[in-house]
Structure formats: structure tokens, C-alpha cells
Design an enzyme around this catalytic site. Structure first.
Site, PDB file in Angstrom:
ATOM      1  N   CYS A 146       0.884  -1.159   0.000  1.00 42.54           N
ATOM      2  CA  CYS A 146       0.000   0.000   0.000  1.00 42.54           C
ATOM      3  C   CYS A 146       0.921   1.207   0.000  1.00 42.54           C
ATOM      4  CB  CYS A 146      -0.905  -0.003   1.231  1.00 42.54           C
ATOM      5  SG  CYS A 146      -1.847   1.529   1.400  1.00 42.54           S
TER       6      CYS A 146
ATOM      7  N   CYS B 127      -0.614   4.332   2.191  1.00 39.47           N
ATOM      8  CA  CYS B 127      -0.690   4.238   3.663  1.00 39.47           C
ATOM      9  C   CYS B 127      -0.218   2.852   4.087  1.00 39.47           C
ATOM     10  CB  CYS B 127      -2.079   4.607   4.191  1.00 39.47           C
ATOM     11  SG  CYS B 127      -3.502   3.878   3.371  1.00 39.47           S
ATOM     12  N   SER B 128      -1.118   1.979   4.542  1.00 37.07           N
ATOM     13  CA  SER B 128      -0.661   0.682   5.041  1.00 37.07           C
ATOM     14  C   SER B 128      -1.772  -0.363   4.972  1.00 37.07           C
ATOM     15  CB  SER B 128      -0.167   0.820   6.477  1.00 37.07           C
ATOM     16  OG  SER B 128      -1.172   1.435   7.256  1.00 37.07           O
ATOM     17  N   CYS B 129      -2.638  -0.290   3.965  1.00 36.77           N
ATOM     18  CA  CYS B 129      -3.778  -1.200   3.851  1.00 36.77           C
ATOM     19  C   CYS B 129      -3.305  -2.660   3.809  1.00 36.77           C
ATOM     20  CB  CYS B 129      -4.581  -0.873   2.598  1.00 36.77           C
ATOM     21  SG  CYS B 129      -5.233   0.805   2.637  1.00 36.77           S
TER      22      CYS B 129
END
Lengths: 224, 205
Positions: free
Chosen positions: B109, B112-114
């Protein structure tokens, strides 16, 4: 234009530190994560508004803070902007009164257990059929901007802007982050997984057949 | 919502040590009757003790042993994941992508950090790092080599950038050495990194 979080393809980062830690590097990180989750009902922020909150950190701050420090900073700024806390309270550490309707939104331990495993989908029914078919070529918006709000949230990464890709999958219609992050409603649109050839993305692709796939909303795309 | 402005952003008013920052913020919210510390404890317990990559490993090992299941989850994973109780926040729309001799899949991602929490737990530090987010789309083979994974030249890399609420799970190839085992035994071969694409299944230690 995009903000500091949009770092895909950037040069200058060192090797990936693949060290295995427990789920969190430190206890305060776990607490920061859990506190953020527990505070979300207070302002009713959408997931997109949460992301935008972190993305609004000044670039120098964003780069200086560790991952969960960004969460804490984003949460703090959102709590103040949303009227949950005041700057005076943060500075003095002395709490003021909170409105009863806000207290009524407090997350209970029972609600945490009940929420585990609950699925709240982001797909929506829309009237219009998808404009693009699997296999079709599409061109992405020239720049990664939000059409509603200058400097607003969007999910088109800069590296994939202004390029031709091909539709790999249709995911149905999903809530549009560009609107939902700014309280402008859900404005659901068809969402597609779009594949880009590494050679179209990068000056020096590692391999002629490598690809990057990006999930993109219909309004980010046009026919060639 | 936060806006760009000249004033000092509110977060700068908190103590400089992150441990103290979390405590200060939680104390204020608790004192105002807006956060129940027991609810925060319950979320910590949920993240530390009730989610993790074993759930994803169950899906992969079942796919290796049940061709009908495999076909169904590659087409649309959600009905089966819901039936198996493997859904929830950050796992609302899971898409399973299959490694083949022709194509190796990797998930990131960049914005962000999905990450598919109900299947893999909270993402590891490297997944959330700037270096991984910045580099794996541009030079996936170099990044994978840093994980000890060297891909053959005749295998293409497909990097999935999770920019929406879809969450990708890599279905790795079943190792030849793990043929003939049942799903329970196979589960131990399925590493977390194999399901993100930064590793391959490994014989249990």
C-alpha cells in the site's frame, strides 16, 4: 497535487528492514493503535477522513515521525478540529466538560467484542453500468488531484497518473474516497484494478513483463 | 477536518516522548468520559491475541487441498471467507491472487498501510516502512532479494498497490515437498510473508 504520503516509486530510501518484531515494536504503539480505534466513534470520521488527517501533517513532520507517531499526531489534530478536545486541554492536561451526546458515543468493551468480525462493506448499488470492461485500455487522470477540494484526499498515486493501463478486474461500485474524506457524501463509483506495464511506469524497469496493479475509481479514468 | 494553517498544529502541544503522548491523550479522553480504558484494553487484546496470519494460512492450505474452494475464492473470496468467519474491519473486500510459474504476486500500500487484518493480523513494521512503500512498485525484484527471495527471470512480477478498500491475499504455489499432506499439516508451511508475496511457503521448523 499529491502530498508527502504519496511515495510510490520515490528514489532515495535505503534497504527494507525485514526484521521480524512482535505485532508492535513497543507497547505505546499498541496503545496508540487501540486508542485511535476507540476514539473514532467520537467524531464519526470515515476511514478516508482518518487517512486525510494523517496526510495533512506537514511534510517535514510526516517524514520525521515514526508510523504510530503519525497516527497519534493525525488523531490529535482530528480530535481538536472535530471539537472533541481543545488546544488548551492538550497544553494544560486539564480536561474540560464534554457534551453528553458525545459521551453517549463512547465505545464500550462489549461493543469491541461485538464489532470483531463485523463486516461493513464499502460497495454500493449504483444505477449506471460500468463504463469500462475487463481487458479495455484506460488512461488515468493527468495529475493526482481531488476535484472537489484543493489539496484534498485522493487515491490515485502520482506514479500512476497520466498513463495508459488495462482493466484487469471490476470490483463493483465503491464509496469514493475523494468525497467521503471531506464530508461530501459517498458518491459511489465503479472501481477497477488497472494494470500498468513496468516499462510505462519507470525509466529503468527491472523486467519487461513486470506490472503494477492499482485500484482506481471510474472518475480517475478515461477511454484512450 | 485538519486544514493547512499557520498556527502550531495541535499535536505539537503534546509531550515529546511518544509513550507520554499516548498517555496524555488517553487520560484526557478518559477524564472527559469519551473513552473507556477497558475498551482500549479490549482492542489491544483483540489485536495481540485474536488476529494473525494463521487465519490466512487456513485459507491457503484449504485452497491447496480443495480445488472447488480454490476456484471459488479466486473468483470471489468473500462468500467463503464470511462463512469461515474470516472477515471484519480491513477485510471487507478480499481479493485472492494466485502465484503461478508465470507470475509472482506482491502486495503493498504505497499511500498508507492497507492490509487484510482478519486474515494476516496487524501488518509488520517493514510493510508500513517508507522504504517498502516507496521501492517495491519500482524495483520489486531488488526488494524481494532483500527478503531472500530471488525470482527466476521467466517469472513476471505483478505488484498490487492496495489503493482502495480491496485487500489482496497472495495464494502461493504449493511446494513440491509439501505434496500429499493434509490441510492441517500444510497450514504450518504457509508463512505470513508468503501471503504478502515477500516470501515463499517453507517447511515447518
Amino acid at each position: 497535487m499529491s502530498r508527502v504520503h504519496d511515495m510510490g516509486g520515490r528514489f532515495g530510501d535505503g534497504p527494507v528492514d525485514a526484521t521480524e518484531y512482535p505485532a508492535f515494536k513497543a507497547d505505546w504503539e499498541t496503545r496508540a493503535h487501540a486508542l485511535t480505534t476507540a476514539a473514532m466513534p467520537l467524531g464519526g470520521w470515515t476511514i478516508d477522513a482518518r487517512r486525510h488527517g494523517r496526510e495533512c501533517l506537514p511534510p517535514a513532520t510526516y517524514m520525521a515521525l515514526s508510523y504510530y507517531e503519525k497516527w497519534l499526531a493525525g488523531l490529535t489534530d482530528m480530535l481538536v478540529a472535530g471539537g472533541v478536545l481543545t488546544g488548551e486541554e492538550l497544553q494544560s492536561g486539564t480536561p474540560g466538560a464534554a457534551p453528553a451526546d458525545m459521551q453517549a458515543r463512547k465505545l464500550t468493551p462489549e461493543a469491541v467484542a461485538a464489532a470483531a468480525g463485523r463486516r461493513v462493506p464499502y460497495t454500493r448499488d449504483v444505477d449506471d453500468p460500468p463504463a469500462f470492461a475487463v481487458g479495455q485500455s484506460v488512461v488515468t487522470r493527468t495529475r493526482p488531484f481531488n476535484v472537489f477540494v484543493a489539496g484534498g484526499h485522493t487515491r490515485l498515486p502520482a506514479y500512476a497518473a497520466g498513463l495508459t493501463g488495462r482493466v484487469l478486474r471490476h470490483h463493483g461500485a465503491h464509496v469514493l474516497p475523494d468525497a467521503a474524506a471531506h464530508g461530501l457524501g459517498e458518491r459511489p463509483e465503479h472501481l477497477y484494478a488497472v494494470a500498468f506495464a513496468a516499462g510505462d511506469l519507470w525509466e529503468a524497469p527491472e523486467h519487461p513483463r513486470d506490472e503494477v496493479v492499482v485500484d482506481l475509481w471510474q472518475s480517475y479514468l478515461r477511454a484512450p | 477536518m485538519p486544514h493547512d494553517h499557520g498556527d502550531a498544529p495541535p499535536h505539537t502541544l503534546l509531550p515529546s516522548e511518544p509513550e507520554l503522548r499516548v498517555k496524555a491523550l488517553e487520560s484526557l479522553l478518559v477524564a472527559k468520559g469519551l473513552v473507556d480504558p477497558a475498551a482500549v484494553d479490549a482492542i489491544v487484546d483483540q489485536m495481540q491475541n485474536h488476529v494473525g496470519p494463521r487465519a490466512g494460512a487456513r485459507v491457503v492450505s484449504r485452497a491447496w487441498t480443495d480445488p472447488a474452494f480454490r476456484a471459488r475464492i479466486l473468483d470471489d473470496a468473500m462468500p467463503d471467507l464470511i462463512e469461515m468467519g474470516l472477515t471484519g474491519a480491513q477485510g471487507e473486500h478480499v481479493v485472492v491472487v494466485e502465484n503461478t510459474p508465470d507470475t509472482h504476486n506482491v502486495v503493498v500500500c504505497t499511500l498508507c498501510s492497507c492490509y487484510p487484518w482478519p486474515l494476516l493480523g496487524v501488518p509488520p513494521a517493514w510493510y508500513k516502512s517508507d522504504a517498502y512503500r516507496a521501492r517495491v512498485v519500482r524495483e520489486p525484484r531488488k526488494v524481494l532479494a532483500e527478503f531472500g527471495l530471488d525470482l527466476p527471470a521467466d517469472q513476471a512480477v505483478r505488484v498490487w498497490d492496495s489503493t482502495a478498500e480491496t485487500r489482496y491475499l497472495v495464494l502461493p504455489m504449493q511446494p513440491d515437498a509439501a505434496r500429499g499432506l493434509d490441510a492441517d499439516a500444510l497450514e504450518a508451511w504457509v508463512t505470513r510473508n508468503a501471503m504478502v508475496g515477500t516470501g515463499l511457503p517453507e517447511a515447518p521448523a
